[in-house]
Write a protein that holds these residues in place. Structure first.
Motif, PDB file in Angstrom:
ATOM      1  N   GLY A 193       0.854  -1.174   0.000  1.00 33.46           N
ATOM      2  CA  GLY A 193       0.000   0.000   0.000  1.00 33.46           C
ATOM      3  C   GLY A 193       0.896   1.231   0.000  1.00 33.46           C
ATOM      4  O   GLY A 193       2.058   1.176   0.418  1.00 33.46           O
ATOM      5  N   CYS A 194       0.391   2.337  -0.498  1.00 32.91           N
ATOM      6  CA  CYS A 194       1.254   3.513  -0.582  1.00 32.91           C
ATOM      7  C   CYS A 194       0.466   4.786  -0.324  1.00 32.91           C
ATOM      8  O   CYS A 194      -0.756   4.846  -0.453  1.00 32.91           O
ATOM      9  CB  CYS A 194       1.944   3.578  -1.944  1.00 32.91           C
ATOM     10  SG  CYS A 194       0.832   3.774  -3.344  1.00 32.91           S
ATOM     11  N   GLY A 195       1.209   5.783   0.056  1.00 28.99           N
ATOM     12  CA  GLY A 195       0.636   7.102   0.271  1.00 28.99           C
ATOM     13  C   GLY A 195       1.681   8.158   0.008  1.00 28.99           C
ATOM     14  O   GLY A 195       2.887   7.906   0.107  1.00 28.99           O
ATOM     15  N   ILE A 196       1.237   9.341  -0.339  1.00 32.95           N
ATOM     16  CA  ILE A 196       2.133  10.489  -0.473  1.00 32.95           C
ATOM     17  C   ILE A 196       1.634  11.547   0.508  1.00 32.95           C
ATOM     18  O   ILE A 196       0.607  12.196   0.286  1.00 32.95           O
ATOM     19  CB  ILE A 196       2.158  11.027  -1.910  1.00 32.95           C
ATOM     20  CG1 ILE A 196       2.651   9.942  -2.872  1.00 32.95           C
ATOM     21  CG2 ILE A 196       3.067  12.259  -2.003  1.00 32.95           C
ATOM     22  CD1 ILE A 196       2.617  10.347  -4.326  1.00 32.95           C
ATOM     23  N   PHE A 197       2.327  11.652   1.626  1.00 34.72           N
ATOM     24  CA  PHE A 197       1.940  12.582   2.685  1.00 34.72           C
ATOM     25  C   PHE A 197       2.541  13.956   2.398  1.00 34.72           C
ATOM     26  O   PHE A 197       3.709  14.066   2.020  1.00 34.72           O
ATOM     27  CB  PHE A 197       2.446  12.099   4.035  1.00 34.72           C
ATOM     28  CG  PHE A 197       1.690  10.940   4.612  1.00 34.72           C
ATOM     29  CD1 PHE A 197       0.956  10.080   3.808  1.00 34.72           C
ATOM     30  CD2 PHE A 197       1.704  10.700   5.975  1.00 34.72           C
ATOM     31  CE1 PHE A 197       0.252   9.012   4.343  1.00 34.72           C
ATOM     32  CE2 PHE A 197       1.010   9.636   6.527  1.00 34.72           C
ATOM     33  CZ  PHE A 197       0.288   8.792   5.713  1.00 34.72           C
ATOM     34  N   ALA A 233      10.412   4.263   9.588  1.00 36.30           N
ATOM     35  CA  ALA A 233      10.478   3.169   8.622  1.00 36.30           C
ATOM     36  C   ALA A 233      10.871   1.860   9.307  1.00 36.30           C
ATOM     37  O   ALA A 233      11.591   1.855  10.303  1.00 36.30           O
ATOM     38  CB  ALA A 233      11.472   3.496   7.512  1.00 36.30           C
ATOM     39  N   ALA A 234      10.360   0.756   8.738  1.00 36.25           N
ATOM     40  CA  ALA A 234      10.683  -0.580   9.259  1.00 36.25           C
ATOM     41  C   ALA A 234      10.874  -1.508   8.067  1.00 36.25           C
ATOM     42  O   ALA A 234       9.958  -2.258   7.712  1.00 36.25           O
ATOM     43  CB  ALA A 234       9.581  -1.078  10.184  1.00 36.25           C
ATOM     44  N   PRO A 235      12.025  -1.444   7.420  1.00 36.38           N
ATOM     45  CA  PRO A 235      12.240  -2.251   6.209  1.00 36.38           C
ATOM     46  C   PRO A 235      11.990  -3.739   6.423  1.00 36.38           C
ATOM     47  O   PRO A 235      11.518  -4.428   5.514  1.00 36.38           O
ATOM     48  CB  PRO A 235      13.707  -1.972   5.862  1.00 36.38           C
ATOM     49  CG  PRO A 235      13.984  -0.629   6.459  1.00 36.38           C
ATOM     50  CD  PRO A 235      13.184  -0.586   7.724  1.00 36.38           C
ATOM     51  N   GLY A 236      12.293  -4.244   7.614  1.00 37.66           N
ATOM     52  CA  GLY A 236      12.053  -5.656   7.894  1.00 37.66           C
ATOM     53  C   GLY A 236      10.588  -6.033   7.836  1.00 37.66           C
ATOM     54  O   GLY A 236      10.247  -7.195   7.597  1.00 37.66           O
ATOM     55  N   LYS A 237       9.713  -5.046   8.053  1.00 31.52           N
ATOM     56  CA  LYS A 237       8.273  -5.268   7.961  1.00 31.52           C
ATOM     57  C   LYS A 237       7.707  -4.785   6.629  1.00 31.52           C
ATOM     58  O   LYS A 237       6.487  -4.776   6.444  1.00 31.52           O
ATOM     59  CB  LYS A 237       7.566  -4.546   9.115  1.00 31.52           C
ATOM     60  CG  LYS A 237       7.932  -5.061  10.493  1.00 31.52           C
ATOM     61  CD  LYS A 237       7.183  -4.289  11.570  1.00 31.52           C
ATOM     62  CE  LYS A 237       7.526  -4.800  12.963  1.00 31.52           C
ATOM     63  NZ  LYS A 237       6.829  -4.024  14.024  1.00 31.52           N
ATOM     64  N   GLY A 238       8.595  -4.353   5.729  1.00 30.39           N
ATOM     65  CA  GLY A 238       8.140  -3.894   4.416  1.00 30.39           C
ATOM     66  C   GLY A 238       7.752  -2.434   4.373  1.00 30.39           C
ATOM     67  O   GLY A 238       7.159  -1.988   3.384  1.00 30.39           O
ATOM     68  N   THR A 239       8.088  -1.664   5.405  1.00 36.39           N
ATOM     69  CA  THR A 239       7.684  -0.262   5.465  1.00 36.39           C
ATOM     70  C   THR A 239       8.856   0.643   5.119  1.00 36.39           C
ATOM     71  O   THR A 239       9.897   0.615   5.785  1.00 36.39           O
ATOM     72  CB  THR A 239       7.161   0.095   6.871  1.00 36.39           C
ATOM     73  OG1 THR A 239       6.035  -0.729   7.175  1.00 36.39           O
ATOM     74  CG2 THR A 239       6.744   1.554   6.946  1.00 36.39           C
ATOM     75  N   THR A 240       8.696   1.442   4.067  1.00 37.23           N
ATOM     76  CA  THR A 240       9.717   2.395   3.664  1.00 37.23           C
ATOM     77  C   THR A 240       9.135   3.802   3.667  1.00 37.23           C
ATOM     78  O   THR A 240       7.948   4.003   3.388  1.00 37.23           O
ATOM     79  CB  THR A 240      10.263   2.076   2.263  1.00 37.23           C
ATOM     80  OG1 THR A 240       9.187   2.114   1.310  1.00 37.23           O
ATOM     81  CG2 THR A 240      10.908   0.691   2.237  1.00 37.23           C
ATOM     82  N   ILE A 265       5.381   6.887   1.227  1.00 37.46           N
ATOM     83  CA  ILE A 265       5.343   5.851   2.254  1.00 37.46           C
ATOM     84  C   ILE A 265       4.779   4.577   1.652  1.00 37.46           C
ATOM     85  O   ILE A 265       3.748   4.604   0.969  1.00 37.46           O
ATOM     86  CB  ILE A 265       4.487   6.302   3.460  1.00 37.46           C
ATOM     87  CG1 ILE A 265       5.035   7.610   4.026  1.00 37.46           C
ATOM     88  CG2 ILE A 265       4.457   5.209   4.530  1.00 37.46           C
ATOM     89  CD1 ILE A 265       4.201   8.196   5.145  1.00 37.46           C
ATOM     90  N   ARG A 266       5.435   3.445   1.890  1.00 46.34           N
ATOM     91  CA  ARG A 266       4.996   2.133   1.400  1.00 46.34           C
ATOM     92  C   ARG A 266       4.874   1.179   2.583  1.00 46.34           C
ATOM     93  O   ARG A 266       5.784   1.103   3.418  1.00 46.34           O
ATOM     94  CB  ARG A 266       6.007   1.561   0.400  1.00 46.34           C
ATOM     95  CG  ARG A 266       6.430   2.533  -0.704  1.00 46.34           C
ATOM     96  CD  ARG A 266       5.496   2.516  -1.875  1.00 46.34           C
ATOM     97  NE  ARG A 266       5.801   3.585  -2.820  1.00 46.34           N
ATOM     98  CZ  ARG A 266       5.590   3.496  -4.116  1.00 46.34           C
ATOM     99  NH1 ARG A 266       5.073   2.399  -4.640  1.00 46.34           N
ATOM    100  NH2 ARG A 266       5.862   4.516  -4.909  1.00 46.34           N
ATOM    101  N   VAL A 267       3.763   0.461   2.646  1.00 46.75           N
ATOM    102  CA  VAL A 267       3.538  -0.499   3.729  1.00 46.75           C
ATOM    103  C   VAL A 267       3.002  -1.805   3.160  1.00 46.75           C
ATOM    104  O   VAL A 267       2.333  -1.818   2.127  1.00 46.75           O
ATOM    105  CB  VAL A 267       2.554   0.043   4.790  1.00 46.75           C
ATOM    106  CG1 VAL A 267       3.117   1.272   5.491  1.00 46.75           C
ATOM    107  CG2 VAL A 267       1.197   0.368   4.156  1.00 46.75           C
ATOM    108  N   SER A 268       3.293  -2.911   3.853  1.00 48.80           N
ATOM    109  CA  SER A 268       2.858  -4.226   3.397  1.00 48.80           C
ATOM    110  C   SER A 268       1.620  -4.732   4.109  1.00 48.80           C
ATOM    111  O   SER A 268       1.078  -5.773   3.731  1.00 48.80           O
ATOM    112  CB  SER A 268       3.994  -5.248   3.570  1.00 48.80           C
ATOM    113  OG  SER A 268       5.096  -4.914   2.759  1.00 48.80           O
ATOM    114  N   SER A 269       1.172  -4.024   5.133  1.00 47.33           N
ATOM    115  CA  SER A 269       0.019  -4.506   5.894  1.00 47.33           C
ATOM    116  C   SER A 269      -0.774  -3.338   6.444  1.00 47.33           C
ATOM    117  O   SER A 269      -0.262  -2.218   6.592  1.00 47.33           O
ATOM    118  CB  SER A 269       0.472  -5.405   7.050  1.00 47.33           C
ATOM    119  OG  SER A 269       1.152  -4.638   8.030  1.00 47.33           O
ATOM    120  N   GLU A 270      -2.031  -3.617   6.775  1.00 48.84           N
ATOM    121  CA  GLU A 270      -2.888  -2.606   7.374  1.00 48.84           C
ATOM    122  C   GLU A 270      -2.368  -2.209   8.753  1.00 48.84           C
ATOM    123  O   GLU A 270      -2.444  -1.042   9.154  1.00 48.84           O
ATOM    124  CB  GLU A 270      -4.321  -3.140   7.481  1.00 48.84           C
ATOM    125  CG  GLU A 270      -5.329  -2.171   8.077  1.00 48.84           C
ATOM    126  CD  GLU A 270      -5.576  -0.933   7.223  1.00 48.84           C
ATOM    127  OE1 GLU A 270      -6.241  -0.004   7.727  1.00 48.84           O
ATOM    128  OE2 GLU A 270      -5.117  -0.889   6.060  1.00 48.84           O
TER     129      GLU A 270
END
Length: 394
Positions: A193-197, A233-240, A265-270
């Motif tokens: 999932g992604c967003g531009i804040f 950010a948490a790259p290990g969880k897929g968050t950049t 912002i990119r995330v792999s989970s809700e």
């Protein structure tokens, strides 16, 4: 459920491959930047004409105005069985109008031919392959589902106008195939999932030499914020988290009264999306006179492989095995697409059903033309598998 005759289908796709490639290049040579409304309008007219040329007039057609974005076109071709499939793809590209000039369009990679051009990989090849897939499936003489094509002109900027149309079409279909490029031949079953804040800092202006103590620098505060944001950010969880743009201030001798940052912002989970929202809201800057405002602009939810999409993947793998290609690989990728919207509704969807190549959004983006027949055959074969509703395909 009836499977298409694999050998005949792949042979036919190989025979017509030059025509498919010609159609691809026709689309690529008409530039369709996401921000060029006249170019988008003409490009969609061309795509519509090409579809009608290859498939005949649709049973239903509707052009949905995009306002400040490219229009969305839906074309429905009634099938011979009860199944209903949506084929989704965007015709806009990231390339500004004029990028084609001087672009090297042909080359080779270790002796393997390549074709290049703005949008050829992402994703005009997929659009053409989808059209030809239905053509080949219909010409094979076996039952085919009803197919609704959805062509949108705003995917590269977040699909702000087309999202409601995509969701409506997907909800009426048994399954959705998104014709985005493959991940080196793999279908895409998970996307971030992604967003531009947009972060705005509002400070207090003052003369930088005469009365700096009276000022509260928006730039200094924003710099503190983006450093703190990067730590979320948490790259290990897929968050950049990437701050890609910053602007602000009015002069070098003025304590800046305002500054803004745009953060990807990119995330792999809700769960990660919620954590990021809370963590960014909790950031405090040292000068409390500066006001920080955050626009939490999430534009696509995460896409994960659900049970219904896994069943669709199984059917696609059956097709590739029948066509002599072995198991079809799948991949999780960092980029987002319109498949994210469909997955968030809990509906079956596969993404990355289009081109094989590389370098999306880079000037050297390319496809391998020798993969066009196989990719077209895959979609055609899967359409045959889905002539009945997905729940009946056992």
């Amino acid at each position: 459920m009836t499977a298409l005759p694999a050998a005949a289908l792949t042979a036919r796709a190989q025979d017509v491959s030059p025509e498919i490639v010609t159609d691809i290049l026709t689309l690529v040579r008409h530039e369709t930047s996401s921000y060029d409304l006249p170019g988008l309008a003409a490009g969609l007219d061309l795509l519509h004409s090409l579809t009608v040329h290859r498939l005949g007039r649709p049973d239903h057609a509707q052009r949905h105005p995009g306002g400040e974005c490219g229009d969305t076109l839906t074309l429905t071709y009634t099938g011979t069985r009860a199944g209903h499939i949506a084929l989704v793809g965007h015709y806009d590209t990231v390339w500004p109008t004029g990028a084609l000039a001087g672009w090297e369009q042909e080359g080779s990679d270790d002796g393997r031919d390549k074709l290049s051009g703005p949008g050829i990989f992402d994703m005009k090849t997929g659009l053409v392959q989808g059209i030809w897939a239905l053509k080949l499936a219909r010409e094979s003489g076996v039952p085919v589902p009803t197919v609704t094509f959805l062509f949108n002109g705003d995917e590269e900027i977040g699909s702000p106008s087309s999202r409601p149309v995509i969701e409506e079409v997907a909800q009426k279909a048994d399954a959705t195939l998104v014709l985005e490029p493959t991940a080196h031949g793999a279908v895409k079953t998970a996307r971030k999932g992604c967003g531009i804040f947009r972060v705005t800092a509002t400070g207090v202006e003052a003369h930088a030499g005469l009365a700096p103590q009276d000022g509260a620098s928006a730039i200094t505060a924003l710099a503190e914020f983006v450093v703190a944001a990067a730590a979320v950010a948490a790259p290990g969880k897929g968050t950049t988290i990437n701050t890609g743009l910053i602007k602000g201030g009015s002069g070098t001798n003025v304590v800046a009264g305002q500054a803004t940052a745009s953060i990807d912002i990119r995330v792999s989970s809700e769960a990660e999306r919620l954590r990021v929202d809370d963590a960014l809201d909790a950031i405090r800057v040292s000068d409390r006179r500066v006001r920080i405002e955050i626009d939490h602009a999430w534009n696509r939810p995460p896409m994960t492989l659900t049970a219904s999409s896994a069943r669709l993947l199984d059917l696609a793998r059956e097709v590739t095995r029948e066509q002599g290609r072995g198991d079809l690989p799948d991949a999780a990728v960092g980029g987002a697409s319109d498949a994210n919207f469909v997955a968030a509704l809990g509906l079956p969807v596969l993404c990355g059903m289009g081109a094989v190549g590389d370098n999306a959004h880079a000037r050297g983006e390319f496809i391998y033309p020798d993969t066009v027949p196989a990719q077209t055959s895959l979609v055609a074969g899967l359409l045959g598998r889905l002539a009945e509703p997905l729940r009946d395909c056992a």
